[in-house]
Design a protein around this motif. Structure first.
Motif, short mmCIF file in Angstrom:
data_model
loop_
_atom_site.label_atom_id
_atom_site.label_comp_id
_atom_site.label_asym_id
_atom_site.label_seq_id
_atom_site.Cartn_x
_atom_site.Cartn_y
_atom_site.Cartn_z
N PHE A 333 5.17 0.70 6.75
CA PHE A 333 4.23 0.38 5.77
C PHE A 333 3.82 -1.13 6.07
O PHE A 333 3.72 -2.03 6.46
CB PHE A 333 5.43 0.58 4.51
CG PHE A 333 6.25 1.16 4.59
CD1 PHE A 333 6.35 2.50 4.86
CD2 PHE A 333 6.93 1.28 3.25
CE1 PHE A 333 6.70 3.82 4.48
CE2 PHE A 333 7.59 2.63 3.56
CZ PHE A 333 7.25 3.66 3.80
N SER A 335 2.60 -2.39 3.18
CA SER A 335 2.82 -3.10 1.52
C SER A 335 4.43 -3.38 1.71
O SER A 335 4.84 -1.39 1.02
CB SER A 335 1.84 -2.10 0.75
OG SER A 335 2.16 -2.89 0.07
N SER B 84 9.36 -7.31 -4.75
CA SER B 84 8.88 -7.02 -3.75
C SER B 84 9.13 -5.83 -3.33
O SER B 84 10.01 -4.40 -3.98
CB SER B 84 9.83 -6.93 -1.90
OG SER B 84 9.84 -6.24 -1.54
N GLY B 86 7.48 -1.96 -2.05
CA GLY B 86 7.05 -0.88 -0.53
C GLY B 86 6.35 -0.51 -0.71
O GLY B 86 6.87 0.51 -1.63
N ASN B 88 3.89 3.14 0.75
CA ASN B 88 3.76 3.70 2.49
C ASN B 88 2.40 4.18 2.38
O ASN B 88 1.11 3.96 1.28
CB ASN B 88 4.33 5.52 2.59
CG ASN B 88 4.48 6.71 1.42
OD1 ASN B 88 3.10 6.60 1.17
ND2 ASN B 88 4.42 7.65 2.02
N LYS B 98 13.11 -3.80 -2.29
CA LYS B 98 14.08 -3.04 -0.90
C LYS B 98 15.23 -2.24 -0.87
O LYS B 98 16.37 -2.27 -0.81
CB LYS B 98 14.88 -4.59 -0.39
CG LYS B 98 13.95 -5.74 0.20
CD LYS B 98 13.97 -6.26 1.64
CE LYS B 98 13.06 -7.21 2.18
NZ LYS B 98 12.68 -8.32 1.02
N MET B 104 11.58 3.07 3.89
CA MET B 104 10.88 3.31 4.99
C MET B 104 10.63 4.30 5.81
O MET B 104 10.53 5.40 6.26
CB MET B 104 10.92 2.06 6.15
CG MET B 104 10.31 0.68 5.83
SD MET B 104 9.19 -0.09 6.39
CE MET B 104 8.64 -1.55 6.20
N THR B 286 6.15 -10.92 -0.89
CA THR B 286 5.95 -9.88 0.45
C THR B 286 5.90 -10.92 1.54
O THR B 286 5.82 -10.54 3.12
CB THR B 286 4.25 -9.79 0.04
OG1 THR B 286 3.68 -11.16 -0.02
CG2 THR B 286 4.21 -9.40 -0.86
N SER B 289 9.64 -11.55 5.86
CA SER B 289 10.09 -11.03 6.74
C SER B 289 10.41 -11.92 7.91
O SER B 289 9.80 -11.80 8.54
CB SER B 289 9.50 -8.98 6.83
OG SER B 289 8.03 -10.33 7.59
#
Lengths: 381, 321
Positions: A333, A335, B84, B86, B88, B98, B104, B286, B289
């Motif tokens: 991903f 984002s 945060s 996510g 796709n 998360k 994911m 964001t 990571s």
């Protein structure tokens, strides 16, 4: 007439199906997800380019790859431009710039024109374009490496029923590439511009016409040599073959839909597809009995072919395994924004597809670079 | 007499213009000023209440937030202020803070006819209604309550269970809407405030009511440089998190986490910093990571090497004989 590329002194050209299998596996590896890892895509593209550059022959269609490279770049550019103009707005992200936004009525809420363009959306557009470009590149690699005429020879006998269509479809792209070169060369020799919009217009029509003409010519000549010849069988058998094939194909179209969308067709997807496959096989088998055909010097399927096809299959298997194991980095991903992790298994799997470049004897002559001007190449040959 | 090519070109142009006009016509009078820059509408900031229910499969508490966003923003951007999130490639929301951790790989996982997904709810009317649009298409306005409930799994239609906390904007945004009524209407908040407040930044704004005065245009633009966002982010007062029992009248069983994002320049002439802190918060969320760069660098080098070799070999002619 000796078809170019069918005679290669010193080494045997590989079975075209081996190359097509290898390329199809690479393309399928790139198609595993709608959220692909850009580095894996780039690696697949680089492997396809390297193997093609190493293993190509002197045949005219062996330069197809450069055409597909340019087509891929065009696809990526178009995808990014469409994203900038019409992309999904309103998602959080790092705003790069803001276009004037066209206000639309509430019933057109799903459409947006203009607005703030985020870095994330551009990256997504790049990767989605890259995915299509890599699939095109794999197709181009197969076109460069496999002789379309030899591929046609190795098709199963039943498909000669639709021989003309198959011939036209399979030889169209290589013929197109060939014709582009010829037309451009002829125009250049006459001093007519080949570049720009005006040049494109002058080239496009003769190219399309010429490529179609040549494909049809090939189909006609094959027909004249008896490729579509059928032995005498009863009309009942013919009807059975045609009916079973048609019904099988129809059912397959419905059944595959059911397999893909598990919620539809009341779970009948798999049984329907199985019935469709049986019907198709019956049609092909019954139809195949009518074909009386001998094959002159059939292409062998030996160790090199196994290796080429096997390397592609190994890549696909590694990719599919990585996806079923949910390895971190197979699905990416953008984002929130982060550098995607790269799992070892799919990388190693893609690198396995380099095997043809190491095993198939290279045709590159180390000392002779390409001449500066290629126009006169055909005349001096 | 007239040059036909010229006429044909003119006709084509007129046709294109007509088609463009016809396409714009349904947009109504707004189409007359098609290129209106909407960014100017970002002058006002509004407070949006957000409820995030992590579902039965998670031990996380339901989160209630009140965040300031520019009035031109969407629910998706409001959600990203303090979380945060996510998405796709197709824009489907896969994870919040998360969760779920394997989002994911399994964003579109199904179980029979049910789906594992984040359901999106509108709660502005006082009760939850299953959204028939996406958060990116839902503009914010003052008094909005946005709900997210993880279906673990659940049906992808309005029969799915809504967030376990009732959409009470007055309670969630109490510090901003009407601070005097907070103590009287919701004793749960006041009883735990003494132990739960981690910062003293809330009282500084509780006294100033929300006004709708337009902000200076210079402050309405979001920051584009990550560097400046980071510096602003470092000066952002921390969010206060208050653990309170479930509000009266709701059916929750677990405790509820109540988060308020203080607005730096709230109530003063500069409303811009409030927005800056919002974007800085999303940047902070964001940008963290911890993936190693080594494999990416190695594979990048391999790609470049293969591509370069392929180019060199391509330029050489294959042997003829």
């Amino acid at each position: 007439m000796i078809l170019p590329g069918t005679l290669t002194a010193g080494r045997r050209p590989l079975h075209p199906l081996a190359w097509w299998c290898w390329a199809a596996c690479l393309a399928a590896s790139a198609m595993q997800t709608t959220n692909p890892n850009p580095f894996l895509l780039l690696l697949i593209g680089a492997v396809a380019c390297f193997v093609t550059a190493t293993c190509r022959s002197t045949a005219p269609w062996s330069r197809s790859l450069s055409f597909f490279l340019r087509l891929g770049a065009f696809v990526i550019a178009i995808r990014v431009v469409i994203e900038i103009l019409f992309g999904l707005r309103g998602l959080p992200g790092h705003v790069l710039f803001t276009l004037p936004r066209l206000p639309l009525p509430s019933w057109a809420a799903a459409v947006s024109i203009g607005g703030a363009v985020t870095l994330e959306s551009i990256l997504i557009a790049l990767v989605e374009g890259l995915q299509i470009a890599v699939i095109l590149l794999c197709f181009g690699a197969a076109n460069s490496l496999a002789s379309p005429y030899r591929l046609l020879r190795s098709l199963p006998a039943v498909l000669y029923e639709t021989g003309v269509a198959v011939t036209v479809a399979l030889s169209f792209t290589p013929e197109l590439i060939q014709t582009i070169g010829a037309v451009r060369q002829a125009r250049r020799l006459r001093g007519i511009p080949t570049g720009g919009l005006r040049g494109m217009r002058g080239v496009a029509v003769p190219v399309l016409e010429g490529a179609l003409d040549r494909s049809l010519q090939l189909a006609t000549s094959m027909d004249a040599r008896g490729y579509g010849r059928r032995s005498a069988v009863g009309s009942a058998s013919r009807r059975l073959a045609a009916g079973a094939t048609a019904a099988g194909l129809l059912l397959a179209a419905v059944g595959v839909y059911g397999v893909i969308d598990s919620g539809s067709l009341f779970g009948l997807g798999l049984p329907l597809t199985a019935v469709a496959l049986i019907l198709c096989a019956t049609g092909l088998a019954v139809g195949g009995r009518r074909m009386a055909r001998t094959r002159y010097r059939p292409d062998p399927w030996a160790g090199a072919e196994w290796l080429v096809a096997g390397s592609g299959l190994a890549t696909l298997a590694a990719m599919a395994l990585a996806h079923s194991l949910d390895l971190n980095g197979t699905v990416v991903f953008f984002s929130p924004l982060a550098v995607p992790p790269l799992p070892l298994l799919p990388v190693a799997g893609v690198l396995l597809s380099l095997a043809p470049a190491l095993v198939v004897p290279s045709t590159i002559s180390p000392a002779t670079p390409r001449p500066m001007r290629t126009e006169l190449q055909g005349a001096t040959r | 007499v007239a040059r036909p090519a010229h006429v044909a070109r003119l006709m084509t142009g007129a046709l294109l213009l007509g088609a463009f006009g016809a396409a714009l016509a349904p947009a109504g009078p707004d189409a007359l000023v098609p290129f209106k820059v909407v960014a100017d509408a970002a002058a006002n900031e509004v407070y949006v209440a957000i409820v995030i229910d992590f579902g039965s499969g998670s031990s996380r508490h339901t989160v209630q937030q009140c965040v300031p966003v520019p009035a031109s923003d969407t629910d998706a951007q409001a959600l990203a202020v303090d979380n945060s999130v996510g998405y796709n490639n197709s824009g489907l929301l896969c994870s919040i803070d998360k969760y779920p951790t394997n989002s994911m790989q399994q964003c579109t996982r199904t179980s029979g006819s049910d789906f594992y997904y984040w359901s999106y709810w509108h709660g502005t009317s006082g009760s939850w209604s299953y959204a028939d649009n996406g958060p990116a298409g839902q503009g914010v306005s003052e008094g909005d309550v946005e709900g997210w409930a993880y279906q673990d799994p659940g049906p992808a239609n309005p029969t799915a269970p809504p967030p376990s906390v009732a959409p009470d904007y007055a309670q969630i945004c109490a510090a901003y809407v009407d601070p005097t009524t907070t103590t009287s209407t919701d004793p749960g908040v006041t009883t735990t405030t003494a132990t739960g407040v981690t910062s003293t930044s809330v009282p500084t704004q509780s006294g100033s009511p929300v006004t709708t005065a337009p902000a200076p245009t210079t402050g309405s633009k979001p920051t584009t440089s990550p560097g400046s966002a980071a510096t602003v982010g470092s000066s952002t007062p921390p969010s206060t998190t208050v653990a309170v029992p479930a509000g009266s009248g709701t059916t929750t069983t677990g405790p509820v986490t109540y988060t308020v994002t203080p607005d730096v320049g709230h109530g003063t002439s500069a409303r811009g910093p409030g927005h800056l802190s919002a974007s800085a918060a999303s940047h902070r969320a964001t940008g963290s990571s911890g993936s190693s760069f080594l494999p990416v660098v190695v594979v990048g080098l391999v790609i470049v090497a293969l591509g370069g070799l392929a180019f060199l070999r391509w330029r050489r002619r294959p042997t003829e004989e």
